[in-house]
Design a protein around this motif. Sequence first.
Motif, PDB file in Angstrom:
ATOM      1  N   THR A   1     -20.314   9.589  -2.979  1.00  0.00           N
ATOM      2  CA  THR A   1     -20.497  11.016  -3.276  1.00  0.00           C
ATOM      3  C   THR A   1     -21.900  11.317  -3.780  1.00  0.00           C
ATOM      4  OG1 THR A   1     -19.587  10.670  -5.501  1.00  0.00           O
ATOM      5  CG2 THR A   1     -18.048  11.317  -3.764  1.00  0.00           C
ATOM      6  N   LYS A   2     -22.545  10.342  -4.420  1.00  0.00           N
ATOM      7  CA  LYS A   2     -23.915  10.563  -4.901  1.00  0.00           C
ATOM      8  C   LYS A   2     -24.962   9.839  -4.068  1.00  0.00           C
ATOM      9  CE  LYS A   2     -23.448  11.697  -9.816  1.00  0.00           C
ATOM     10  NZ  LYS A   2     -23.883  11.322 -11.182  1.00  0.00           N
TER      11      LYS A   2
ATOM     12  N   TYR B   1     -14.856   5.809 -11.359  1.00  0.00           N
ATOM     13  CA  TYR B   1     -15.441   4.498 -11.052  1.00  0.00           C
ATOM     14  C   TYR B   1     -14.357   3.426 -11.000  1.00  0.00           C
ATOM     15  CZ  TYR B   1     -20.118   2.495 -10.569  1.00  0.00           C
ATOM     16  OH  TYR B   1     -21.279   1.970 -10.056  1.00  0.00           O
TER      17      TYR B   1
ATOM     18  N   ASP C   1     -22.186   8.856 -14.458  1.00  0.00           N
ATOM     19  CA  ASP C   1     -21.084   8.867 -13.501  1.00  0.00           C
ATOM     20  C   ASP C   1     -19.750   8.944 -14.230  1.00  0.00           C
ATOM     21  OD1 ASP C   1     -22.905   8.460 -11.328  1.00  0.00           O
ATOM     22  OD2 ASP C   1     -22.999   6.346 -11.883  1.00  0.00           O
TER      23      ASP C   1
ATOM     24  N   GLU D   1     -18.015  15.374 -11.245  1.00  0.00           N
ATOM     25  CA  GLU D   1     -19.295  14.668 -11.294  1.00  0.00           C
ATOM     26  C   GLU D   1     -20.421  15.673 -11.505  1.00  0.00           C
ATOM     27  OE1 GLU D   1     -19.630  11.552 -11.455  1.00  0.00           O
ATOM     28  OE2 GLU D   1     -18.058  10.535 -10.322  1.00  0.00           O
TER      29      GLU D   1
ATOM     30  N   VAL E   1     -18.382   7.129  -6.484  1.00  0.00           N
ATOM     31  CA  VAL E   1     -19.671   7.765  -6.704  1.00  0.00           C
ATOM     32  C   VAL E   1     -20.778   7.148  -5.843  1.00  0.00           C
ATOM     33  CG1 VAL E   1     -20.324   6.272  -8.631  1.00  0.00           C
ATOM     34  CG2 VAL E   1     -21.225   8.599  -8.510  1.00  0.00           C
TER      35      VAL E   1
END
Length: 998
Positions: free
Chosen positions: A473-474, A419, A414, A407, A470
């Motif tokens: 993680t984001k 995903y 993304d 990433e 994501v």
Amino acid sequence: MNLAKLLPRMFLGSSRLKKRKLFSVLCLLCVQVALSQQQISGTITDDQGIPVAGASVAEKNTTNGTVSDFDGNFEITTNSSNAVLVFSYLGFKTQEIPVGSSSTINVVMQEDLEQLSEVVVIGYGTQKRADVTSSVATVKSEDFVQGNVKDAAQLIQGKVAGLSVSAPSGDPTEGTQISLRGTSSILGGTNPLVLVDGVPGSLNTVAPEDIASIDVLKDGSATAIYGTRGTNGVIIITTKKGSNDMKSTIEYNGYMSLSTIANKLDFLDANELREKFNEGYEFNGANLEDYGANTDWVDEITRNAYSQVHNLIFRGGNATSNLTASINYRDIEGTFLKSNSEKYTARVSANHAMFDNRLKANIGVILSEQTYNALGDGSSFNPYIYRQALIRNPTEPVKDEEGNWYERDVYFYDNPVAYIQETIGENKFRNSRFDFSLSYDFGDHVTMKGLYTRKGETNIRGFYQTKNHVSTTKNGQDGYASRGTDDYVGNYGQLTLDYDNSFGKHKVTGLVGYNYEDNTNQGFWATNRRFPTDGFTYNNLGSGQGLQLGEANMGSYKDSDKLIAFFARFTYNYDNRYLLMASLRREGSSRFGEDNKWGNFPGVSLGWRIDQESFADNWDWLSNLKLRTGFGVTGINAGSNYQALSGLTYGSYFLNNGQWVRELVPSRNANPDLRWEKKEEFNVGLDFGILDGRINGSVDYYNRTTKDALFNYSVPTPPYFFGTIAANVAEINNKGFEFLLNVTPVKTENFDWTANLTYSTNTNKIVSLSNDEFQLTNDFFDEGYTGEPIQISTHRVQEGQPIGNFYGLKSVDINDDGIWIIERPDGSLVPATEATTDDRQILGNGLPKSYYSWNNTVRYKNWDLMVNLRGALDYEILNFSRMFYENPTITYNTLDSAYDLVYGKTELQDVQRFVSYYVEDGDFLKIDNITLGYTLPKDAIKFAQTFRIYASGLNLATFTSYKGIDPEVNRSGLSPGNDERDKYPSTRTFTLGINFTF
């Protein structure tokens, strides 16, 4: 010999004599049975000596029967020398022939020219085709499109003039888009009313393989009897059923399919991007540098999709009772990973006749269950994933050296593989339908029928994004779960009284009826986040900490509506020359205002069979010529439940005396005058047939006007409580021409070729959007949306203009700095940097002005070949992919064509804009379907009556100048022609299947 008198005498006397006499009697019985049975064989041909394969041969008043083989031969053993054989086949007159002492019977079938005696399904009944005075089209199962079709509508794609059927999405859970004779509403949809065996349903109520025929009622005089839901036409689906005295059979249809993406966008691959680096191009964002990998991101998230479909139909019975049962299994893979649909459908229809066939009962049950993965919250496909695969830097790896998803911290950027793999979801739908009907024939030309249907649909859905997704993680969601369910229950009741009588040259029929329907929908949903583990996925919402932190959400709803109608129809036929049909429906709906709950919907049509006049007696070349005209009023049950009533909703929170209180605010204004949208339609048509039916067809012209069309208008507050109100103000006009031609160019003993051609046009116009009470600020409003970063509407709906107009900046050139040159409406030229929204103008229209098709069927001995071609003319498409990705200045990966010289001058250096350069000609011709089949000879396989294998291809080739993936794009709503950058790509499908009956 009278065995009844002989038997008692023979059993008198000694036991030995009794045994001898008993043996003699048994011998006599066997001889008598043997003598009464008779082996009959023969050949069935038409009047030109061509064998008729598949013709039905039945011994009258028994269950004994067979069918003719490919060469027209048949064999049958009768049980009596007094037997009568009944020979029948679609398109030919039924014949009854006594057996007598014959052992060979050769039958010459006589054609029903133009199948004028064929029964056509119309509103709440049937009618001989010769007597039809409205615009009605019928497609039988033998003419259906074959292969892996999405739903019932795709079976008749390109088969009915004026009916547009397209499949712009390759998503296996998405159906087709259908439109009949243009767009007739602003807020309402374009979908016709769908009836399955007379009951409102959908195109997916039954499996396509279980359908016997589809009738399409097109004009207002035909659909007026359906009142509020007849504006967009009526599609009547008739399923495969049993009949009296039918032979017990098992029919199997099954196929395997391979689907691939029909066409892919040409983005820079890793080597091409490295070439751009070497050429001195400097990038930022996604393509900041070379990360060393060679990744085809679209290839990483797609696959060759394999599907299978199996359908079994069981039929059997006699004159008193018969049963049809079917089971269908559809396992359809999508071309994207975790994109699929698995569905089971079962149907049972039982018929029983009593009291000398006067009282007839039918019980029907349809059950289905569909399950598919959810890549989106509640949906099969998440278009955001596809977008990420397109714009991703091809030099990036899927995972880093430590095995983690690769990433990067770039805006809306993304890893599409992550995903998909870190998303867990499932949607499950269950549908049920129970039908019960009774009909009684009073014998004096009067029949009464009652029908009750109970329908139900439930779904439960779950969606989960893991801690490696994501979103965690984001964005720090630490796991996100959603759960929801919906429930629908509907009741449908119908009572009709039919009258049918003939006297002299006069024939009349009458129908009166009552209809009741209620529908109830309810459901709830909830979401949460911050879960301690991924183990529960979406099955333990309460374990998430988002509930305590105020990050959870929930909601529920319930609504219902009712429809009640009284209807009547009258037909009159004088001497098979002059025809009349008139109908009236009075219908009430709970959706509309207190002062306008009820509406009247009349329809009338006339027909003149010119070929039956005395002056046409010598026109031997003419087999049919009928002039017909009709007028009808139909409605649209547009809007939503309770739209006529004022409404309140809970808004945001505010602090009051130390407590948070949620405000209660108006959400809807009351409108007691809210009423039906009414469509008035005039239709004139001509049916013709010449050369003994070798050439036949129809021509139609229609003009339909929708009055009192609904739209939401801005109103002042006060005196109104809310800023908009739904009102019946607008007016829309559609008119067009339809042409159908059926031709049999070649017909010999071993070879025949039939061709079907359709052509239709449609012109649409917004007549008015305002009246004295409700008005727009201007005579237009804008629709459609490009999305970011362009963020502007794409269409304008304006009085005096057709629906579907693209509205944007007209680009005519490019300057030396790579900036668009825009032509203003007054003809002056300015750089795009100086243009404003006032400089926009009409750039084209997204609705085709005409559609055409050419369908061919060729049969040579045991081989059959079907080729279907279809196209559309005179429309434009806004190519979103080029508009967003054909630009070398963007921060993401681009199309190869982004580096081409614009207008042959220089590379584009402008920002992304909606300009006419991206509005393309959408005209196309498709080789839509090719099917090659072979029917095994009768003696090649003993256990089956018929056995056919076939190979089929769908969406095989497209001839167009359009630069996008597929010129068949979304045509529904008020922004047709937008080829969205994220849509699920259309597919090309190859199928291998078998059909057999035993």
